[in-house]
Design an enzyme around this catalytic site. Sequence first.
Site, short mmCIF file in Angstrom:
data_model
loop_
_atom_site.label_atom_id
_atom_site.label_comp_id
_atom_site.label_asym_id
_atom_site.label_seq_id
_atom_site.Cartn_x
_atom_site.Cartn_y
_atom_site.Cartn_z
CD1 TRP A 84 2.88 7.75 6.08
CD2 TRP A 84 4.97 6.80 6.72
NE1 TRP A 84 2.65 6.53 6.80
CE2 TRP A 84 3.88 5.89 6.89
CE3 TRP A 84 6.31 6.57 7.16
CZ2 TRP A 84 4.13 4.46 7.52
CZ3 TRP A 84 6.52 5.16 7.51
CH2 TRP A 84 5.76 4.19 7.83
CG ASP A 124 6.32 8.35 0.58
OD1 ASP A 124 6.13 7.45 -0.17
OD2 ASP A 124 6.69 8.45 1.77
CE LYS A 183 1.55 1.36 3.46
NZ LYS A 183 2.38 2.58 3.48
C1 LIG Z 1 3.59 2.71 4.42
C2 LIG Z 1 4.37 4.13 4.07
C3 LIG Z 1 5.74 4.12 4.11
C4 LIG Z 1 6.50 3.14 4.73
O1 LIG Z 1 6.75 2.25 3.85
P1 LIG Z 1 7.50 0.86 4.06
O2 LIG Z 1 7.41 0.18 2.71
O3 LIG Z 1 7.00 0.16 5.13
O4 LIG Z 1 8.98 1.37 4.22
C5 LIG Z 1 6.23 5.53 3.63
N1 LIG Z 1 5.50 6.44 3.27
C6 LIG Z 1 4.09 6.44 3.20
C7 LIG Z 1 3.28 7.65 2.59
C8 LIG Z 1 3.36 5.36 3.56
O5 LIG Z 1 2.10 5.10 3.40
#
Ligand SMILES: *Cc1c(COP(=O)(O)O)cnc(C)c1O
Length: 360
Positions: free
Chosen positions: A102, A172, A196
């Site tokens: 990511w 993030d 998540k």
């Molecule tokens: C799942 C995830 C993403 C992507 O998320 P989307 O909502 O599909 O854009 C980005 N960063 C992390 C750490 C993730 O777990």
Amino acid sequence: MTRVYNFSAGPAALPVEVLQQARDEMLDYRGSGMSVMETSHRGREFSEIAETAESDLRELLGITEDYTVLFLQGGATLQFAAAPLNLAGPEARADYVVTGSWGKKAIAEAGKHCEAHVAASSADTAFDRVPERAGWDTDPGAAFLHYTSNETIGGVEFHDVPESGDVPLVVDMSSNILSRPIDVSRFGLIYAGAQKNIGPAGLTIVILRRDLLARCRDSLPNMLNYSVHAAAGSMSNTPPTYAWYIAGLTFAWLKRQGGLAAMAEVNDRKAAHLYGAVDASGFYSNPVEPASRSRMNVPFVLANPELDATFLSEAADEGLVTLKGHRSVGGMRASIYNAMPYEGVAALVQFMSEFERRRG
Ligand SMILES: *Cc1c(COP(=O)(O)O)cnc(C)c1O
């Protein structure tokens, strides 16, 4: 009805109490005669849902009025662009710490919109750790310092908030937000996709220090402009109302569990139990340095990968599902977010030990 233990990395399991409440309120939301899905985002019912969700989130994370909280769309992936577009701009340098897939995606997107610089990376050790802070090449003049607090695929987590001096810290937090208390005042920007650890896909939470709104340029598309969203209370267009509602039910559920300190305690116990079982066996292994292991996503491989398919199908027979590892890693991955009870992890550990005895 049979509920399984769902170890999906995302969209992930939701607390059963949240789903039951949503079911009970589905056809007639609190006497309105309609579902939340069918109600105006500007009506009385939804305004109250939106305000309660925000105030519960503020309470859970201890978010002060120095921060705006936004309920947006586009996923964490859109934030990979929005963060540099709003906070940096084409000439500015932004520093990125890359600890997995990511983080790589975040910096690749940022490179289109600013001078994105790798301040640190654990690529040379196959993303098995958080690089030591002392070795980071950070610029005190950078527009921000970005990191991924939990790498959902590799299972690498920061267990401390890194020092960034006067440089705004951008994170993030998609896959470990609300899993333990954090000091929000350490951050300039926190963003997280909801699917998540919060609610359904389609909602993205953004927590932004208000002084940084001054950086957002008018020339940005409105839908990417934090300033536009903040001024409109996240309703500059129709927000993802149902996802926002479910997120609110999850926040209320978290408060009933005792808040984030209580969640942290359960999450630590779940992770310790699963890693303990992996480490104690000669059959399962996890490649991540112990100090950087994720409490949310636990990847592991079997000594004999030819048994992967059997493992998955026998686990599914026991009601333990979605354990297949990410296609880029192989093996298994157990995602054990807030909604996974300790009993689910205990059932998995029990199955793993029986499988090893029978097939190992
Ligand atoms: C799942 C995830 C993403 C992507 O998320 P989307 O909502 O599909 O854009 C980005 N960063 C992390 C750490 C993730 O777990």
